[in-house]
Design an enzyme around this catalytic site. Structure first.
Site, PDB file in Angstrom:
ATOM      1  N   ASN A  50       0.826  -1.204   0.000  1.00 16.23           N
ATOM      2  CA  ASN A  50       0.000   0.000   0.000  1.00 16.23           C
ATOM      3  C   ASN A  50       0.873   1.271   0.000  1.00 16.23           C
ATOM      4  O   ASN A  50       2.041   1.223  -0.358  1.00 16.23           O
ATOM      5  CB  ASN A  50      -1.043  -0.016   1.116  1.00 16.23           C
ATOM      6  CG  ASN A  50      -2.277   0.765   0.679  1.00 16.23           C
ATOM      7  OD1 ASN A  50      -2.310   1.988   0.774  1.00 16.23           O
ATOM      8  ND2 ASN A  50      -3.264   0.076   0.137  1.00 16.23           N
ATOM      9  N   ARG A  51       0.276   2.395   0.393  1.00 13.23           N
ATOM     10  CA  ARG A  51       0.893   3.694   0.091  1.00 13.23           C
ATOM     11  C   ARG A  51       1.746   4.244   1.232  1.00 13.23           C
ATOM     12  O   ARG A  51       1.421   4.074   2.403  1.00 13.23           O
ATOM     13  CB  ARG A  51      -0.201   4.710  -0.254  1.00 13.23           C
ATOM     14  CG  ARG A  51      -0.888   4.352  -1.563  1.00 13.23           C
ATOM     15  CD  ARG A  51      -1.976   5.321  -1.975  1.00 13.23           C
ATOM     16  NE  ARG A  51      -2.449   4.959  -3.328  1.00 13.23           N
ATOM     17  CZ  ARG A  51      -3.294   3.935  -3.569  1.00 13.23           C
ATOM     18  NH1 ARG A  51      -3.779   3.208  -2.578  1.00 13.23           N
ATOM     19  NH2 ARG A  51      -3.629   3.663  -4.817  1.00 13.23           N
ATOM     20  N   HIS A  69       3.209  -0.087  -3.005  1.00 15.97           N
ATOM     21  CA  HIS A  69       3.557  -1.501  -3.147  1.00 15.97           C
ATOM     22  C   HIS A  69       5.053  -1.755  -3.412  1.00 15.97           C
ATOM     23  O   HIS A  69       5.409  -2.587  -4.247  1.00 15.97           O
ATOM     24  CB  HIS A  69       2.725  -2.126  -4.275  1.00 15.97           C
ATOM     25  CG  HIS A  69       1.251  -2.226  -3.982  1.00 15.97           C
ATOM     26  ND1 HIS A  69       0.740  -2.241  -2.706  1.00 15.97           N
ATOM     27  CD2 HIS A  69       0.171  -2.309  -4.821  1.00 15.97           C
ATOM     28  CE1 HIS A  69      -0.590  -2.347  -2.766  1.00 15.97           C
ATOM     29  NE2 HIS A  69      -0.959  -2.372  -4.028  1.00 15.97           N
ATOM     30  N   HIS A 126      -1.547 -10.217  -2.828  1.00 16.59           N
ATOM     31  CA  HIS A 126      -2.428  -9.356  -3.618  1.00 16.59           C
ATOM     32  C   HIS A 126      -3.236 -10.061  -4.727  1.00 16.59           C
ATOM     33  O   HIS A 126      -3.306  -9.569  -5.865  1.00 16.59           O
ATOM     34  CB  HIS A 126      -1.557  -8.255  -4.241  1.00 16.59           C
ATOM     35  CG  HIS A 126      -2.249  -6.968  -4.490  1.00 16.59           C
ATOM     36  ND1 HIS A 126      -3.325  -6.847  -5.346  1.00 16.59           N
ATOM     37  CD2 HIS A 126      -2.029  -5.737  -4.003  1.00 16.59           C
ATOM     38  CE1 HIS A 126      -3.705  -5.589  -5.373  1.00 16.59           C
ATOM     39  NE2 HIS A 126      -2.949  -4.877  -4.574  1.00 16.59           N
ATOM     40  N   TYR A 164      -6.493 -11.054  -6.984  1.00 20.96           N
ATOM     41  CA  TYR A 164      -7.753 -10.424  -7.392  1.00 20.96           C
ATOM     42  C   TYR A 164      -8.791 -11.524  -7.591  1.00 20.96           C
ATOM     43  O   TYR A 164      -8.698 -12.305  -8.540  1.00 20.96           O
ATOM     44  CB  TYR A 164      -7.569  -9.681  -8.724  1.00 20.96           C
ATOM     45  CG  TYR A 164      -6.886  -8.338  -8.644  1.00 20.96           C
ATOM     46  CD1 TYR A 164      -5.546  -8.217  -8.263  1.00 20.96           C
ATOM     47  CD2 TYR A 164      -7.570  -7.177  -9.004  1.00 20.96           C
ATOM     48  CE1 TYR A 164      -4.928  -6.986  -8.228  1.00 20.96           C
ATOM     49  CE2 TYR A 164      -6.947  -5.940  -8.972  1.00 20.96           C
ATOM     50  CZ  TYR A 164      -5.636  -5.848  -8.580  1.00 20.96           C
ATOM     51  OH  TYR A 164      -5.012  -4.622  -8.558  1.00 20.96           O
ATOM     52  N   ASP A 181     -11.598   1.015  -1.094  1.00 16.28           N
ATOM     53  CA  ASP A 181     -10.146   0.849  -1.206  1.00 16.28           C
ATOM     54  C   ASP A 181      -9.550   1.348   0.103  1.00 16.28           C
ATOM     55  O   ASP A 181      -8.851   2.357   0.140  1.00 16.28           O
ATOM     56  CB  ASP A 181      -9.625   1.651  -2.412  1.00 16.28           C
ATOM     57  CG  ASP A 181      -8.188   1.296  -2.764  1.00 16.28           C
ATOM     58  OD1 ASP A 181      -7.593   0.485  -2.049  1.00 16.28           O
ATOM     59  OD2 ASP A 181      -7.681   1.845  -3.767  1.00 16.28           O
ATOM     60  N   GLN A 195      -7.014  -4.702   3.859  1.00 13.29           N
ATOM     61  CA  GLN A 195      -7.374  -3.752   2.805  1.00 13.29           C
ATOM     62  C   GLN A 195      -8.415  -4.429   1.926  1.00 13.29           C
ATOM     63  O   GLN A 195      -8.163  -5.483   1.360  1.00 13.29           O
ATOM     64  CB  GLN A 195      -6.120  -3.420   1.967  1.00 13.29           C
ATOM     65  CG  GLN A 195      -6.325  -2.363   0.896  1.00 13.29           C
ATOM     66  CD  GLN A 195      -6.150  -0.944   1.422  1.00 13.29           C
ATOM     67  OE1 GLN A 195      -5.629  -0.745   2.518  1.00 13.29           O
ATOM     68  NE2 GLN A 195      -6.595   0.033   0.659  1.00 13.29           N
ATOM     69  N   GLU A 242      -6.467  -7.815   1.288  1.00 12.58           N
ATOM     70  CA  GLU A 242      -5.037  -7.881   1.579  1.00 12.58           C
ATOM     71  C   GLU A 242      -4.809  -7.621   3.058  1.00 12.58           C
ATOM     72  O   GLU A 242      -5.030  -6.510   3.533  1.00 12.58           O
ATOM     73  CB  GLU A 242      -4.286  -6.819   0.781  1.00 12.58           C
ATOM     74  CG  GLU A 242      -4.579  -6.816  -0.696  1.00 12.58           C
ATOM     75  CD  GLU A 242      -4.484  -5.400  -1.259  1.00 12.58           C
ATOM     76  OE1 GLU A 242      -3.440  -4.749  -1.095  1.00 12.58           O
ATOM     77  OE2 GLU A 242      -5.457  -4.928  -1.865  1.00 12.58           O
TER      78      GLU A 242
END
Ligand code: BGC
Length: 367
Positions: free
Chosen positions: A86-87, A116, A188, A190, A260, A298, A332
């Protein structure tokens, strides 16, 4: 296949531009569940599981060969993300009075940030695989040298995937460092539990056993508040259809273009794992539970998926598919985003002599 000794298949997954070959391994269990994993990024490529009628389908977005995963538009499909998932605000943090500058490889709401692990994070490295057929597991190792992607300390990282006959797939990340650093390794994949990757996940039913979440600002960085979910579209304490409130007028949802966000998890139970999420596809009856020892989860609803990223010069998805908006979701488990800059968040610092251990368990069933 005897349950005391499994067979792990190995095949080629294509070549990178520099000529290195990527391999793909298949774990399978007694119920026909299979997991395909490549040593490129220690990436989960497919997870095939039965629906309520026993029909086995692949539940993951992804690509048919390694070139797609190495392509510039890969949105971290199935990846093992590191060093920091993440950020991180402005791509900067300070540790022991020293400033570190990271790549600002993402731009959310027009504000550059680090995402990431940077430009060539763990998801773009070839990992060394050790097959362990006696336990139906594969262990991947990678040494990230001091200064790689701007992070301090040489880090020895290990990721183990294991599949058992209860339809549990575990992903376990372990790491040590020779100097203080920050670390938040994240898995991660999907998911679209219907197995039909052209359909929206907005009809999936989600439960998050969390009474708080981290609101984010316009740049998708947590504000620092641990906000109550009560009375908001972030409340998934009761199983709720994802699409029901996703377009509500609610500031942090509008900033992120949908779900998100990081939800705050309860403390792990005596076994060291706690339920982080349960998601169900009503059409197929498939259900997935996620358990973890981490502090957050997340939930990302595929808001940035766009068919243009799977067309023309960009690799198409599996079977030539161009994945549409919100056709997959990610769950996540993680340390809190931007924790290196937020003193009130649980620490993500790893020091020499300590061992980082992130445990995650996915449990598949159908009803
Ligand atoms: C983030 C999203 C991001 C996605 C793909 C998720 O973990 O929360 O904002 O777009 O990863 O990079």
């Amino acid at each position: 296949m005897k349950s005391d000794h499994y067979e792990i298949l190995t095949a080629t997954f294509g070549h990178l531009k520099d000529g290195r070959e990527a391999l793909i391994y298949t774990l399978s269990n007694a119920n026909g569940v299979t997991a395909e994993i490549t040593n490129y990024g220690a990436t989960l490529v497919s997870l095939k599981a039965p629906d309520r009628d026993g029909t086995i389908e692949d539940l993951l977005h992804g690509y048919d060969s390694v070139d797609g995963y190495a392509g510039s538009k890969n949105p971290y499909f199935g990846a093992s993300v590191g060093r920091f998932g993440n950020r991180i605000k402005d791509g900067k943090f300070t540790l022991d009075c020293k400033d570190y500058i990271l790549a600002t490889n993402n731009d959310s709401g027009g504000i550059p940030c680090h995402l990431h692990g940077g430009v060539d994070g763990f998801n773009r490295r070839i990992w060394t695989a050790t097959l362990r057929p006696e336990s139906n597991a594969i262990t991947f190792t990678y040494v990230s040298v001091d200064g790689e992607e701007g992070y301090p300390g040489t880090l020895c990282a290990e990721i183990t995937y294991q599949l058992n006959d209860n339809n549990d797939l575990t992903w376990t990340a372990v790491a040590t460092t020779d100097a203080p650093t920050v670390l938040n390794m994240v898995h991660h994949p999907y998911w679209n539990l219907s197995g039909d990757h052209s359909t929206s996940i907005n009809d999936h039913i989600l439960m998050l056993p969390c009474d708080r979440y981290l609101p984010t600002n316009v740049g998708l960085i947590p504000t620092g508040e641990l906000a109550s979910v009560i009375g908001t579209p972030m409340d998934f304490t009761q199983p709720t259809q994802i699409g029901l409130r996703v377009n509500d007028q609610f500031e942090t949802l509008e900033f992120a273009g949908g779900y998100d966000h990081c939800w705050v998890l309860q403390q792990p139970n005596v076994n060291g794992l706690a339920l982080a999420a349960r998601v169900k596809d009503p059409k197929s009856g498939r259900m997935m539970e996620v358990h973890t020892n981490q502090v957050g989860v997340q939930f990302y609803g595929g808001n940035f998926l766009s068919p243009e990223d799977f067309q023309g010069e960009f690799a198409s998805g599996k079977g030539g598919l161009a994945y549409e908006y919100r056709t997959a979701l990610c769950l996540e488990t993680e340390g809190f985003p931007d924790a290196p800059n937020q003193a009130n968040f649980p620490s993500t610092v790893l020091c020499p002599g300590e061992t980082y251990e992130h445990r995650m368990l996915y449990r598949f069933s159908a009803e």
